[in-house]
Write an enzyme that holds these catalytic residues in place. Structure first.
Site, PDB file in Angstrom:
ATOM      1  N   HIS A 141       0.767  -0.946  -0.246  1.00 31.55           N
ATOM      2  CA  HIS A 141      -0.113  -0.191  -0.256  1.00 31.55           C
ATOM      3  C   HIS A 141       0.795   1.619   0.110  1.00 31.55           C
ATOM      4  CE1 HIS A 141      -2.904   2.973   0.610  1.00 31.55           C
ATOM      5  NE2 HIS A 141      -3.124   3.281   2.553  1.00 31.55           N
TER       6      HIS A 141
ATOM      7  N   HIS B   7       1.105   6.113  -0.938  1.00 35.54           N
ATOM      8  CA  HIS B   7       0.326   6.761  -0.870  1.00 35.54           C
ATOM      9  C   HIS B   7       0.658   7.214  -2.794  1.00 35.54           C
ATOM     10  CE1 HIS B   7      -1.914   7.379   2.959  1.00 35.54           C
ATOM     11  NE2 HIS B   7      -1.844   5.999   1.983  1.00 35.54           N
TER      12      HIS B   7
ATOM     13  N   HIS C 261      -7.557   7.964  -1.796  1.00 36.01           N
ATOM     14  CA  HIS C 261      -6.639   7.169  -1.616  1.00 36.01           C
ATOM     15  C   HIS C 261      -5.807   7.020  -1.529  1.00 36.01           C
ATOM     16  CE1 HIS C 261      -5.907   3.869   2.986  1.00 36.01           C
ATOM     17  NE2 HIS C 261      -5.246   4.610   2.428  1.00 36.01           N
TER      18      HIS C 261
ATOM     19  N   ASP D  76       2.797  -3.467 -20.492  1.00 33.52           N
ATOM     20  CA  ASP D  76       3.405  -4.540 -19.919  1.00 33.52           C
ATOM     21  C   ASP D  76       3.221  -5.007 -18.526  1.00 33.52           C
ATOM     22  OD1 ASP D  76       7.221  -3.173 -20.682  1.00 33.52           O
ATOM     23  OD2 ASP D  76       5.388  -4.042 -22.308  1.00 33.52           O
TER      24      ASP D  76
ATOM     25  N   TYR E  39      10.383 -11.646 -21.193  1.00 32.17           N
ATOM     26  CA  TYR E  39      11.559 -10.595 -20.718  1.00 32.17           C
ATOM     27  C   TYR E  39      12.601 -11.355 -19.742  1.00 32.17           C
ATOM     28  CZ  TYR E  39      13.333  -6.299 -18.528  1.00 32.17           C
ATOM     29  OH  TYR E  39      13.867  -5.079 -17.969  1.00 32.17           O
TER      30      TYR E  39
HETATM   31  O1  LIG Z   1      -3.100   4.440   4.569  1.00 36.09           O
HETATM   32  C1  LIG Z   1      -3.516   5.079   5.882  1.00 36.09           C
HETATM   33  C2  LIG Z   1      -3.615   6.300   6.233  1.00 36.09           C
HETATM   34  O2  LIG Z   1      -4.263   6.910   5.048  1.00 36.09           O
HETATM   35  C3  LIG Z   1      -2.280   4.061   6.624  1.00 36.09           C
HETATM   36  O3  LIG Z   1      -4.030   2.961   6.788  1.00 36.09           O
HETATM   37  C4  LIG Z   1      -1.584   3.659   5.773  1.00 36.09           C
HETATM   38  O4  LIG Z   1      -0.910   4.621   4.901  1.00 36.09           O
HETATM   39  C5  LIG Z   1      -0.083   3.486   6.774  1.00 36.09           C
HETATM   40  O5  LIG Z   1      -0.471   3.148   8.080  1.00 36.09           O
HETATM   41  P1  LIG Z   1       0.155   2.091   9.407  1.00 36.09           P
HETATM   42  O6  LIG Z   1       1.073   2.456   9.290  1.00 36.09           O
HETATM   43  O7  LIG Z   1       0.436   0.888   7.840  1.00 36.09           O
HETATM   44  O8  LIG Z   1      -0.786   0.973  10.231  1.00 36.09           O
END
Ligand SMILES: O=C(CO)[C@@H](O)[C@@H](O)COP(=O)(O)O
Length: 225
Positions: free
Chosen positions: A103, A105, A168, A128, A222
């Site tokens: 995950h 941002h 998000h 790709d 590749y």
């Molecule tokens: O996505 C979010 C806040 O928007 C958080 O949960 C994430 O980026 C980081 O949280 P953690 O430190 O993994 O609990």
């Protein structure tokens, strides 16, 4: 002599791998402060290894990674697990082929997510790695499995290993945690390239047959095989 079971050795290895992979997120400019996280499935076991919540990237170690079951409950660890643990546990329960989840941002991808706009497949690198557009998943509040449900329902209908969760950020999946990190790095690069292209004109879509050919080559030919 203590006998280290396979699962204990597997967890030890994954603690080290997941801790090291976290460094790639700030390295590629995909997160700031403590945002973002990486997790890995423990193969053959209903377990995952994930980042401790809110801990600085400079302080992440194999020892402070948290082991949870696939309901998100802590099995081993002294820290509270990532806020995204339930979401990622949901992904592991419903997508058995997934071995790693990331995950981020990352800023250009978040700009697309804030508009709820999928990133069109107008570069060969997008074809790709993503095999088409990078899709958008529904807006979902953090803290339970609703983000996980959104990830699964979106990715089930796509070849993409990345999904832009509306308003998000990016969630990526892969057969390994490293492949999920790679998808997150490439997702931000594609988001940036297409954003820049759109500033001065309308990018040219790639024919689906060419997208399929590029995706097949990159996924199956590749590199070093
Ligand atoms: O996505 C979010 C806040 O928007 C958080 O949960 C994430 O980026 C980081 O949280 P953690 O430190 O993994 O609990």
């Amino acid at each position: 002599m203590s006998v280290v079971t396979d699962v204990e050795q597997s967890i030890r290895n994954l603690r080290r791998e997941v801790a090291v992979l976290h460094a790639e997120l700030p390295r590629y400019g995909l997160v700031v402060w403590t945002a973002g996280n990486v997790s890995a499935r423990v193969p053959g076991h209903e377990l995952l290894v994930i980042k401790p919540s809110g801990v600085s990237y400079d302080d992440l170690t194999p020892e402070n990674m948290v082991v949870c079951d696939l309901e998100g409950r802590v099995v081993e660890g002294d820290h509270a697990p990532s806020s995204d643990t339930e979401a990622q546990a949901y992904v592991y329960r419903h997508l058995p082929e997934v071995g790693g989840v990331v995950h981020t941002h990352s800023p250009y991808a978040v700009a697309w997510a804030a508009r709820g706009e999928p990133i069109p497949c107008v570069t060969t690198m997008c074809a790709d790695e993503f095999g088409g557009e990078i899709p958008v998943g529904p807006f979902a509040i953090i803290g339970d499995d609703s983000i996980g449900r959104g990830i699964v329902e979106t990715l089930r209908g796509s070849r993409s290993p990345a999904v832009l969760m509306q308003n998000h950020g990016v969630f990526t999946v892969g057969p390994t945690a490293k492949s999920a990190v790679k998808a997150a790095v490439m997702c931000e690069d594609v988001a940036r390239s297409v954003h820049l292209s759109r500033q001065l004109g309308q990018p040219i879509p790639i024919e689906q047959s060419s997208v399929d050919a590029l995706y097949d080559r990159y996924q199956n030919v590749y590199g070093q095989r």
